[in-house]
Design an enzyme around this catalytic site. Structure first.
Site: not given
Ligand code: IMP
Length: 193
Positions: A9, A12, A69, A151, A153-154, A177-178
């Site tokens: 991603n 991230k 995650d 990115f 849902y921001d 959160h990160r």
């Molecule tokens: P992961 O890659 O399985 O952790 O999926 C996380 C998903 O949650 C992402 O594709 C986003 O849709 C959402 N997400 C996680 N962190 C963020 C953020 O910081 N901003 C906006 N959406 C987020």
């Protein structure tokens, strides 16, 4: 110290670089490390999924790895989209998924639009030792997507009177959160030394 982020991603990875490079880590993505990995996220919690991804990456590279995650939990939707954030409604794009959330909340009043982003981080040291941490940030779901940064849902996650896509990256990176999970990880790594 070389640190592989077990993710594809781009949003991230960019944030981890911004957060960890000032601390002296050489942050590389799994593709930069030559690892071809697409772990199925079969866990029912963020913590299970981040552990699955970290262990799979560690097996392949044998160096320090970090997997996370994360997702959005909305109070009025009983915590949805949660672990399904990246594939909510089976939809392909961030724009479609945010539109689905807004539609599901269309009759929900402002005081019931609470939500949080949650992030779990699973870190495996070069010697195989594992550390798991969790961070959250609380806000509200807005009424339409606003802002150009960030990115996922921001654009609909309101932090005070601005969306996470409107605040500058430095602000998001200090309260997200990160960032909160990472602060705990750094605390745990320091108390080890
Ligand atoms: P992961 O890659 O399985 O952790 O999926 C996380 C998903 O949650 C992402 O594709 C986003 O849709 C959402 N997400 C996680 N962190 C963020 C953020 O910081 N901003 C906006 N959406 C987020």
């Amino acid at each position: 110290m070389k640190l592989v982020i077990a993710s594809n991603n781009k949003g991230k990875i960019r944030e981890y670089k911004q957060l960890l490079e000032p601390l002296g880590y050489e942050v590389i993505s799994q593709s930069e490390a030559g690892i071809d990995l697409n772990v199925e996220e079969t866990g029912s919690t963020f913590a299970e999924n981040s552990a699955l991804k970290a262990r799979a990456a560690y097996k392949l590279c044998g160096c320090a790895v970090l997997a996370d995650d994360s997702g959005l939990e909305i109070d009025a939707l009983n915590g949805e989209p949660g672990v399904y954030s990246a594939r909510y409604g089976g939809l392909d794009s961030d724009a479609e998924r945010t539109a689905l959330v807004l539609d599901r909340l269309k009759n929900v009043p402002n005081d019931k639009r609470g939500a949080n982003f949650t992030c779990t981080i699973h870190f495996i040291k070069t010697n195989g030792e594992e550390i798991a941490v969790e961070g959250k940030v609380f806000g509200k779901i807005g009424y339409e997507p606003v802002g150009e940064n960030g990115f996922g849902y921001d654009p609909i996650f309101m932090y005070g009177d601005k969306s996470f896509a409107q605040v500058d990256p430095e602000t998001k990176n200090s309260v997200s959160h990160r960032a909160n999970a990472l602060k705990k990880l750094i605390g745990a790594l320091k108390s080890d030394n």
